[in-house]
Design an enzyme around this catalytic site. Sequence first.
Site, PDB file in Angstrom:
ATOM      1  N   HIS A 161       0.809  -0.827   0.393  1.00 22.98           N
ATOM      2  CA  HIS A 161      -0.065  -0.012  -0.052  1.00 22.98           C
ATOM      3  C   HIS A 161       1.113   1.086   0.179  1.00 22.98           C
ATOM      4  O   HIS A 161       0.258   2.235   0.751  1.00 22.98           O
ATOM      5  CB  HIS A 161      -0.957  -0.285   1.039  1.00 22.98           C
ATOM      6  CG  HIS A 161      -1.767  -1.311   1.193  1.00 22.98           C
ATOM      7  ND1 HIS A 161      -2.873  -1.543   1.318  1.00 22.98           N
ATOM      8  CD2 HIS A 161      -1.191  -2.315   2.319  1.00 22.98           C
ATOM      9  CE1 HIS A 161      -3.557  -3.278   1.790  1.00 22.98           C
ATOM     10  NE2 HIS A 161      -2.448  -3.409   2.176  1.00 22.98           N
ATOM     11  N   SER A 282      14.617  21.439 -16.019  1.00 24.96           N
ATOM     12  CA  SER A 282      13.314  22.409 -16.255  1.00 24.96           C
ATOM     13  C   SER A 282      13.835  23.665 -16.557  1.00 24.96           C
ATOM     14  O   SER A 282      14.773  24.668 -15.732  1.00 24.96           O
ATOM     15  CB  SER A 282      12.212  23.012 -14.526  1.00 24.96           C
ATOM     16  OG  SER A 282      11.544  24.191 -14.566  1.00 24.96           O
ATOM     17  N   LYS A 288      15.497  21.775 -10.375  1.00 19.35           N
ATOM     18  CA  LYS A 288      15.050  20.671 -11.037  1.00 19.35           C
ATOM     19  C   LYS A 288      15.568  19.491 -11.625  1.00 19.35           C
ATOM     20  O   LYS A 288      16.951  19.804 -12.525  1.00 19.35           O
ATOM     21  CB  LYS A 288      13.821  20.900 -11.691  1.00 19.35           C
ATOM     22  CG  LYS A 288      12.520  22.207 -10.835  1.00 19.35           C
ATOM     23  CD  LYS A 288      11.766  21.277  -9.807  1.00 19.35           C
ATOM     24  CE  LYS A 288      10.622  20.448 -10.675  1.00 19.35           C
ATOM     25  NZ  LYS A 288       9.614  19.237 -10.662  1.00 19.35           N
ATOM     26  N   GLU A 295       9.409   8.797 -16.391  1.00 20.75           N
ATOM     27  CA  GLU A 295       7.955   9.224 -16.767  1.00 20.75           C
ATOM     28  C   GLU A 295       7.219   9.022 -18.444  1.00 20.75           C
ATOM     29  O   GLU A 295       5.850   8.651 -18.469  1.00 20.75           O
ATOM     30  CB  GLU A 295       7.547  10.561 -16.306  1.00 20.75           C
ATOM     31  CG  GLU A 295       7.999  11.083 -15.507  1.00 20.75           C
ATOM     32  CD  GLU A 295       7.817  12.599 -14.863  1.00 20.75           C
ATOM     33  OE1 GLU A 295       6.712  13.036 -14.924  1.00 20.75           O
ATOM     34  OE2 GLU A 295       9.309  13.148 -15.474  1.00 20.75           O
TER      35      GLU A 295
END
Length: 463
Positions: A161, A282, A288, A295
């Site tokens: 979980h 970024s 970043k 992704e």
Amino acid sequence: MSKTSANSMWGGRFSAGPDAIMEAINASIGFDQRLAPQDITGSRAHAAMLAARGIITPEDAAAIDAGLEQVAEEIARGDFAFSTALEDIHMNVEARLREIIGTPAGRLHTARSRNDQVALDFRLWVREQCDAAIAGLEALMRAFLGQAEAGADWVMPGFTHLQTAQPVTWGHHMLAYVEMFARDKSRFEDARRRMNECPLGAAALAGTSFPIDRHMTAAALGFDRPTANSLDSVSDRDFALEFLSAAAICATHLSRFAEELVIWSSAQFRFVRMSDRFSTGSSIMPQKRNPDAAELLRAKLGRILGATVALFTVMKGLPLTYSKDMQEDKEQVFDAADNLLLGLAAMEGMVRDLTANREALEAAASAGFSTATDLADWLVRELDLPFREAHHVTGALVKLAEDKGCDLPDLSLAEMQKTHGQITEAVYSVLGVQNSVASRTSYGGTAPANVRARVEHWKEVLG
Ligand code: ARG
């Protein structure tokens, strides 16, 4: 060829050519030109067989073979004008062959149809993709094995979980993916074995009255045998469906690890650092480091599964044998295969470059009462409590620690004995995460010794 004249391949009974819109919807050359090498390989095997069986002369076969070789070279060089009027790769190649060698080109299509031709070409192509996927998976497994070996005894939280459950080892987590990718590999191997039958010679759908030798072409093209039923041969796309299904399962595994990378590389987790080679910055936030490749890999399943569903939907309900619907098989499979292979290569690179943050992993493993099960097991083993009672006692100790804002090993013996009088000093030996993982020696368990043994096993398997 002008749009108003009838097709030179099948236009004998037509007095006018197709409407431009008809040509646009009908043509597959825009995508099936990718099958050129397979088409030409298949045609050369077919022509050699026709000559061997005395169906065409050796001279014609030689002219066809040399002409096809030239066509292949032209296409490989990018020196070939593909024509939409000629619909597909099969007719484009044959028309060019006729320009090069003249009349004998017309004999190539004896005892053959585009139906068995496309079934063959596509099968050859998908078979190659199986081999490429298998090779890509082996490389990926090796990358995971490298991680597993380096971190066989690094402790990290195991989750259920996405809540800390029990300490596990980094190596064990890496090996979980080796198991998954090994199953994926076996699915591609299995699909390849099943698809390795040659449909060439089924002709349009019924076979042929020419004395062809299907075993000869099957062997020449590396197939185990010819397909046994001509109707099935031209209408079967199981091989593509199996490839897509295996690809979708494999992409699911890629997507799951990609998701873990996204989570683990976040500032909140800091479990791993992805290399610069597989991160992006970024344009506005200088701090970043984005896990874009992970992704994208997480998303790839979307299109691969989409292609899978699309082809199942195309095939369902089609009456035997060939229907033009089946021309819609290729783009889906091409796209899925391209993205799967790219995904495998990208994941391999990411895994190879990945740096695990051993300290952060261990610190996280110790938090969240992750050794509560070890404590319960100790109460069972040492004090002979029934597991349910041990679970209850442990729950009370967890609550106590939670109230005090400390971890289980920080509770004093006196505090523990208030909950259960027989608890001794020895309990502390199981409250450390290292002891916890080292004790999990059951087959398939997370103990470092198990991890090392399994790494050796996989190294031997992969050779
Ligand atoms: N371009 C067609 C395909 O991809 C080739 C087979 C055409 N056969 C036919 N009977 N029209 O399926």
